[in-house]
Every structure is written in structure tokens, then in C-alpha cells.
Design a protein around this motif. Structure first.
Motif, PDB file in Angstrom:
ATOM      1  N   VAL A 116       6.233   1.489   2.897  1.00 27.75           N
ATOM      2  CA  VAL A 116       5.475   2.730   2.755  1.00 27.75           C
ATOM      3  C   VAL A 116       4.490   2.611   1.597  1.00 27.75           C
ATOM      4  O   VAL A 116       3.336   3.034   1.700  1.00 27.75           O
ATOM      5  CB  VAL A 116       6.420   3.938   2.556  1.00 27.75           C
ATOM      6  N   GLU A 117       4.906   2.000   0.509  1.00 25.04           N
ATOM      7  CA  GLU A 117       4.031   1.841  -0.659  1.00 25.04           C
ATOM      8  C   GLU A 117       2.824   0.959  -0.318  1.00 25.04           C
ATOM      9  O   GLU A 117       1.703   1.254  -0.727  1.00 25.04           O
ATOM     10  CB  GLU A 117       4.795   1.240  -1.849  1.00 25.04           C
ATOM     11  N   GLU A 118       3.057  -0.109   0.428  1.00 20.90           N
ATOM     12  CA  GLU A 118       1.953  -0.984   0.840  1.00 20.90           C
ATOM     13  C   GLU A 118       1.001  -0.250   1.783  1.00 20.90           C
ATOM     14  O   GLU A 118      -0.217  -0.382   1.672  1.00 20.90           O
ATOM     15  CB  GLU A 118       2.500  -2.251   1.511  1.00 20.90           C
ATOM     16  N   ARG A 119       1.566   0.537   2.690  1.00 25.23           N
ATOM     17  CA  ARG A 119       0.730   1.312   3.610  1.00 25.23           C
ATOM     18  C   ARG A 119      -0.118   2.325   2.848  1.00 25.23           C
ATOM     19  O   ARG A 119      -1.291   2.521   3.152  1.00 25.23           O
ATOM     20  CB  ARG A 119       1.590   2.039   4.643  1.00 25.23           C
ATOM     21  N   GLN A 120       0.485   2.965   1.855  1.00 23.56           N
ATOM     22  CA  GLN A 120      -0.265   3.930   1.048  1.00 23.56           C
ATOM     23  C   GLN A 120      -1.393   3.244   0.282  1.00 23.56           C
ATOM     24  O   GLN A 120      -2.499   3.785   0.183  1.00 23.56           O
ATOM     25  CB  GLN A 120       0.668   4.665   0.085  1.00 23.56           C
ATOM     26  N   LYS A 121      -1.122   2.063  -0.218  1.00 26.53           N
ATOM     27  CA  LYS A 121      -2.155   1.305  -0.927  1.00 26.53           C
ATOM     28  C   LYS A 121      -3.298   0.947   0.036  1.00 26.53           C
ATOM     29  O   LYS A 121      -4.479   1.077  -0.310  1.00 26.53           O
ATOM     30  CB  LYS A 121      -1.534   0.038  -1.526  1.00 26.53           C
TER      31      LYS A 121
END
Length: 187
Positions: A116-121
Motif C-alpha cells: 500500500v505504501e509503494e502504491r501511495q508513493k
């Protein structure tokens, strides 16, 4: 009211939250000549990617399900294929492929394998790129617009994300609003 009219109404209420490109598509004719429909195709994996993409924009919260639960993975491609002119369909499809390439290049994995963090980035990068290029339309803007439209015109968006008052009901032009209260939705 049919679904198309409901989506137009939601778009009108959202005003500046929706790009001029999408507003134009929705309010010009909202239907394409048959020869312009379905210029691109989307796989089941594309729909899954779009569902996860939309869920980053409108995630599940304690009070309501997110965009994925509202069926945006199927809604977004349907709208692109059935309502957007061929040129915009191609821009969207190319942007989806470019996003997948960027996932591989920047994160070494496909979108569905990203955290999720990578997708948000990634989403922040796509948003910043769309703003910086000042190019309308872009994949990100079209996907964001359709996420907002699809979610807030879905049953989940109308009945769980917002307060719901079925019509006919009484009109109260002086309804009390409590800070933090959900916006009202009517049918």
C-alpha cells in the motif's frame, strides 16, 4: 432516474473536483457513436489493477467500504469504453500500460504485488506528473475522476459514505449540520 442521469448529477455536484475533460464527456452527449465504442479492451487483471488503484484514492474506513467494494474495477473500464471518445480511450489505455511499466522500473514488481505504501508513493508521483505537465487529459486524472464518480454514484457511496435520506421525504432547508457529519445524499 437512470444510472447515467445519476452520474451526471453526482458530477455536477462535485464541481471542480472533476476535470474539465470528464465534465465535457458527461455533459456533451454521454453516448458515443457505435464506431467509437470499445476501441480498447481491458483484461481481468487490468480491472483488478484499477480496483486497487481506486481503493488507494477512496480506501475502506471504519464507517464505509472503499472504492474496490463499490465495484470500481469494472466500472472504470466500462465508462472508458462506452462513454469516452476513441482518442481518450487510447490515452487511458496507454497510461495504464505506462503505469505498469513504471511499477516495474521504480519498484521492481507489478502493481498488484506492491505494498500500500509503494502504491501511495506511485500515486503521488502520477498526480504530481499530471499537475506538472498541465496536460489534460491524463491517465491519472481520468482514473481519479471515474473513481470519484463511480464511488459517489454507487449504492455504497450513496448509502454508507454519506447520510442517506430516501425520497420522498420531507424537505428541511434549515437542517442542522454537526461538524464532522457526512454530507447528505438523496435519491
Amino acid at each position: 432516474m437512470n444510472r447515467r442521469e445519476a452520474i451526471k448529477s453526482v458530477a455536477f455536484l462535485m464541481g471542480s473536483a472533476i476535470s474539465a475533460t470528464t465534465m465535457g464527456v458527461l455533459f456533451e452527449s454521454f453516448t458515443l457513436p457505435e464506431q467509437e465504442k470499445n476501441q480498447v479492451s481491458f483484461s481481468a487483471t487490468d480491472e483488478e489493477i484499477l480496483a486497487e488503484f481506486a481503493d488507494i484514492i477512496i480506501p475502506t474506513t471504519a464507517s464505509s467500504p472503499g472504492a474496490k467494494a463499490a465495484g470500481l474495477g469494472a466500472f472504470i473500464p466500462m465508462m472508458i469504453k462506452d462513454c469516452y471518445p476513441a482518442k481518450l480511450q487510447e490515452i487511458f489505455a496507454a497510461g495504464l500500460k505506462t503505469m505498469q511499466y513504471q511499477c516495474s522500473k521504480d519498484f521492481g514488481k507489478d502493481f498488484l504485488s506492491m505494498s500500500v505504501e509503494e502504491r501511495q508513493k506511485l500515486m503521488t508521483s502520477l498526480r504530481d506528473e499530471a499537475i506538472a505537465s498541465n496536460r489534460t487529459p491524463s491517465f491519472f486524472l481520468l482514473a481519479r475522476d471515474l473513481t470519484l464518480l463511480g464511488y459517489y454514484s454507487s449504492e455504497i457511496g450513496c448509502t454508507q459514505a454519506r447520510e442517506y435520506l430516501p425520497v420522498p421525504g420531507r424537505y428541511d432547508g434549515n437542517a442542522t449540520y454537526v461538524p464532522g457529519q457526512k454530507a447528505w445524499a438523496t435519491n
